[in-house]
Design an enzyme around this catalytic site. Structure first.
Site, mmCIF file in Angstrom:
data_model
loop_
_atom_site.group_PDB
_atom_site.id
_atom_site.type_symbol
_atom_site.label_atom_id
_atom_site.label_comp_id
_atom_site.label_asym_id
_atom_site.label_seq_id
_atom_site.Cartn_x
_atom_site.Cartn_y
_atom_site.Cartn_z
ATOM 1 N N GLU A 28 8.265 -3.856 11.602
ATOM 2 C CA GLU A 28 8.741 -2.567 11.094
ATOM 3 C C GLU A 28 9.170 -1.632 12.215
ATOM 4 O OE1 GLU A 28 7.409 1.082 8.104
ATOM 5 O OE2 GLU A 28 6.210 -0.746 8.217
ATOM 6 N N ASP B 129 0.827 -1.204 0.000
ATOM 7 C CA ASP B 129 0.000 0.000 0.000
ATOM 8 C C ASP B 129 0.862 1.255 0.000
ATOM 9 O OD1 ASP B 129 0.894 -0.197 2.602
ATOM 10 O OD2 ASP B 129 -1.089 -0.085 3.530
#
EC number: 2.1.2.11
Length: 272
Positions: free
Chosen positions: A190, A52
């Protein structure tokens, strides 16, 4: 013996699990179009992610939030035509699964049916477990995403490192264990401390793919345009640029402009 050889014609989830057991690192990169994906699939890449992040690097948005499910499917259809060897995973965009597990499975089914992708990726932990359960019950391979989850940027308040505090690290570990228990085949971590990335990787049997999660996880992922040096304004600590395509492209286009202006292109050999 390392598992990953040129003899593997199609990377599967089982290959990725085996790669972790062999301590062989997993490579993952984003792609959003046919041309770039065609090159990537000839490099030995293990996973191609239609991220995305296309909202940022392709559409110029400041966050991943605006991109729609229809847009993600369109990008993924283009990439699928090029990617034959790597495992193809597609991000579920913001609004396609949050707070509604029935909508989540419908969105995931659309991605798989309309793109031919091998798997989907979804952000979050305990709060999305019902959505993950439904998606997995539909037989759709699912990759998790913990730590800095860009779709929650308004809640997180920025793109700072996550899980630095002991209770936050414990919660991330619990979420990772939950995703594995539910049946996720892998998790992206992340922007978390390297020590925590190592602990999670050692705790879980599924592969952990890091982006800003240190060297001890089972693989790494970067955004293609970032690692090629196309976006000069984006330079986080975790990013290593393998090229300077910003200047290569800029100089090439400038040269073309000058050739056209000076009537040096096309020449006789380039004319019919």
């Amino acid at each position: 013996m390392p598992l990953h050889t040129g003899d593997i014609r199609k990377i599967t989830i089982q290959h990725l699990i085996e790669m972790k057991s062999y301590c062989e690192k997993i490579s993952m990169i984003t792609a959003y179009d046919y041309s770039m994906a065609s090159i990537i699939d000839k490099t030995g890449m293990d996973i191609v992610l239609v991220g995305d992040s296309a909202s940022n690097v392709m559409a110029g948005n400041t966050t991943t939030l605006p991109i729609t499910l229809d847009q993600m499917i369109w990008y993924a259809q283009s990439v699928r035509k090029a990617v034959q060897r790597a495992l193809l995973c597609v991000d579920m965009p913001f609004g396609s699964y949050q707070g509604n597990s029935k909508k989540a499975v419908h969105s995931a089914i659309r991605i798989i049916k309309e793109t031919g992708a091998d798997a989907i990726k979804i952000e979050g932990g305990k709060e999305i477990c019902e959505s993950v359960k439904r998606i997995l019950s539909a037989g759709i391979p699912t990759m998790g995403h913990l730590g800095l989850t860009p779709q929650s940027i308004n809640k997180l308040g920025g793109y700072s490192i996550q899980a630095k505090k002991k209770d936050e690290a414990q919660r991330l570990m619990e979420d990772a264990c939950l995703l594995e228990e539910l049946g996720c085949f892998s998790i992206v971590l992340e922007k978390i401390p390297a020590k925590l990335g190592k602990q999670v990787s050692e705790k879980l049997s599924i592969p952990l793919i890091g982006i800003g999660a240190g060297p001890y996880v089972d693989g790494q992922v970067l955004v293609l345009q970032d690692m090629l040096g196309i976006n000069k304004s984006f330079a986080p600590r975790f990013l290593r640029c393998y090229a300077d395509l910003y200047n290569v492209i800029k100089k090439s286009v400038e040269h073309y402009v000058q050739d056209v202006k000076n009537a040096n292109f096309p020449n006789e050999q380039e004319s019919y």
